[in-house]
Design a protein around this motif. Structure first.
Motif, PDB file in Angstrom:
ATOM      1  N   LEU A  26       0.839  -1.193   0.000  1.00 38.41           N
ATOM      2  CA  LEU A  26       0.000   0.000   0.000  1.00 38.41           C
ATOM      3  C   LEU A  26       0.874   1.242   0.000  1.00 38.41           C
ATOM      4  O   LEU A  26       1.746   1.406   0.859  1.00 38.41           O
ATOM      5  CB  LEU A  26      -0.917   0.005   1.222  1.00 38.41           C
ATOM      6  N   ALA A  27       0.644   2.122  -0.977  1.00 34.88           N
ATOM      7  CA  ALA A  27       1.402   3.367  -1.080  1.00 34.88           C
ATOM      8  C   ALA A  27       0.458   4.555  -1.043  1.00 34.88           C
ATOM      9  O   ALA A  27      -0.619   4.520  -1.650  1.00 34.88           O
ATOM     10  CB  ALA A  27       2.207   3.394  -2.374  1.00 34.88           C
ATOM     11  N   LEU A  28       0.860   5.597  -0.332  1.00 31.09           N
ATOM     12  CA  LEU A  28       0.128   6.860  -0.327  1.00 31.09           C
ATOM     13  C   LEU A  28       0.994   7.908  -1.018  1.00 31.09           C
ATOM     14  O   LEU A  28       2.171   8.080  -0.662  1.00 31.09           O
ATOM     15  CB  LEU A  28      -0.214   7.292   1.095  1.00 31.09           C
TER      16      LEU A  28
ATOM     17  N   LEU B  17       0.757   1.529   5.759  1.00 28.77           N
ATOM     18  CA  LEU B  17       1.451   1.978   4.554  1.00 28.77           C
ATOM     19  C   LEU B  17       2.820   1.340   4.419  1.00 28.77           C
ATOM     20  O   LEU B  17       3.605   1.299   5.377  1.00 28.77           O
ATOM     21  CB  LEU B  17       1.607   3.501   4.566  1.00 28.77           C
ATOM     22  N   ASP B  18       3.114   0.871   3.221  1.00 32.04           N
ATOM     23  CA  ASP B  18       4.463   0.414   2.894  1.00 32.04           C
ATOM     24  C   ASP B  18       5.309   1.556   2.356  1.00 32.04           C
ATOM     25  O   ASP B  18       6.531   1.570   2.536  1.00 32.04           O
ATOM     26  CB  ASP B  18       4.393  -0.705   1.846  1.00 32.04           C
ATOM     27  N   VAL B  19       4.640   2.503   1.672  1.00 30.06           N
ATOM     28  CA  VAL B  19       5.349   3.626   1.060  1.00 30.06           C
ATOM     29  C   VAL B  19       4.549   4.907   1.264  1.00 30.06           C
ATOM     30  O   VAL B  19       3.334   4.919   1.076  1.00 30.06           O
ATOM     31  CB  VAL B  19       5.561   3.419  -0.457  1.00 30.06           C
ATOM     32  N   LEU B  20       5.244   5.968   1.656  1.00 31.94           N
ATOM     33  CA  LEU B  20       4.677   7.315   1.686  1.00 31.94           C
ATOM     34  C   LEU B  20       5.513   8.179   0.757  1.00 31.94           C
ATOM     35  O   LEU B  20       6.739   8.251   0.918  1.00 31.94           O
ATOM     36  CB  LEU B  20       4.700   7.901   3.097  1.00 31.94           C
TER      37      LEU B  20
ATOM     38  N   LEU C  42       9.193  -2.359   8.607  1.00 33.76           N
ATOM     39  CA  LEU C  42       9.444  -2.076   7.188  1.00 33.76           C
ATOM     40  C   LEU C  42       8.657  -0.855   6.755  1.00 33.76           C
ATOM     41  O   LEU C  42       7.657  -0.485   7.378  1.00 33.76           O
ATOM     42  CB  LEU C  42       9.076  -3.276   6.313  1.00 33.76           C
ATOM     43  N   GLY C  43       9.137  -0.250   5.702  1.00 33.14           N
ATOM     44  CA  GLY C  43       8.462   0.916   5.155  1.00 33.14           C
ATOM     45  C   GLY C  43       9.455   1.846   4.490  1.00 33.14           C
ATOM     46  O   GLY C  43      10.659   1.783   4.753  1.00 33.14           O
TER      47      GLY C  43
END
Length: 259
Positions: free
Chosen positions: A4-6, A76-79, A126-127
């Motif tokens: 999931l990326a925002l 979230l995995d990515v912001l 992680l992230g």
């Protein structure tokens, strides 16, 4: 399970290119921007992944708080802190409300969204946080002949670089990475929004900016510069920063002493 990326500022340019790339890689997405119709068009064009549309103005406290709440709540995995505003002019010419908007979007929003997301990323181990700055962050020492002047804009991007470097060190070994990408002139709506025609100026594509950022992460770069061929130039800057920082002492430097 899909990642999931925002992405903020996802309606056009670099933000949209990040969203397109993540969708192509199978990420589910939360796309944030001020223009609902563009966000909805993006979602409709990507039925292969789950896309959540969030209309928010990161120049406002309400917008920042709403998106920060999402960052704190969602796994979230990515912001990607990409949102920006086209307030690019000398400080004396920049209206106070536009100065406030610029600092809110490029300093306050990335700071608070990153603050909101890091706790959950640390718990999960992680992230990735990606901040979008620009090579203008390194232009501060330029002499007065270099135009246009853009003191506040430059300062906001320099903040993103320094914050990203320091936070990356704070989170070293946790599984959470922090990166900042610094493109040069990019072919987006940024300049046309100011009434500037740069069609004759060589510009990088938003897609190449994203490619550079993601490859920079793979290479272990905290600061990626997609348009700089010789990365040693940046290493020299960073080494000089640390040399100046380490060269301080409690004693007044001799050049400041009266004769």
């Amino acid at each position: 399970m899909s990642k999931l990326a925002l992405v903020t500022g996802a309606t056009s340019g670099i933000g949209k290119a990040f969203a397109e790339r993540f969708a192509a890689e199978g990420h589910d997405l939360i796309v944030v921007g001020r223009r609902t119709e563009r966000l909805e068009e993006f979602a409709a064009a990507h039925p292969e992944v789950a896309v959540r549309v969030v209309t928010a103005d990161l120049a406002t406290s309400e917008g920042v708080d709403a998106v920060a709440a999402l960052c704190a709540r969602e796994p979230l995995d990515v912001l990607v802190n990409n949102a920006g505003v086209a307030h690019y002019m000398p400080l004396a010419d920049l209206p106070a409300d536009k100065a406030r908007e610029l600092v809110s979007v490029k300093v306050l929003a990335p700071t608070l969204l990153t603050h909101a997301v890091v706790g959950g990323m640390l718990e999960r181990g992680l992230g990735t946080v990606i901040n979008v700055a620009g090579m203008i962050a390194f232009s501060g020492p330029a002499d007065p002949s270099v135009m246009p002047r853009r003191a506040i804009y430059t300062g906001t991007l320099a903040h993103l670089v320094a914050m990203s470097q320091t936070l990356a060190a704070e989170l070293d070994g946790t599984g959470v990475g922090v990166h900042v990408v610094c493109p040069g002139v990019v072919a987006t709506e940024f300049h046309s929004a100011q009434g500037l025609d740069l069609s004759a100026v060589p510009r990088m594509s938003p897609e190449d900016v994203v490619t550079g950022a993601l490859r920079g992460i793979e290479l272990g770069e905290t600061v990626s510069a997609p348009g700089v061929e010789d990365y040693d130039l940046l290493r020299t800057v960073f080494s000089a920063d640390l040399a100046a920082f380490g060269g301080q002492s409690p004693a007044l430097a001799s050049r400041y002493r009266t004769s």
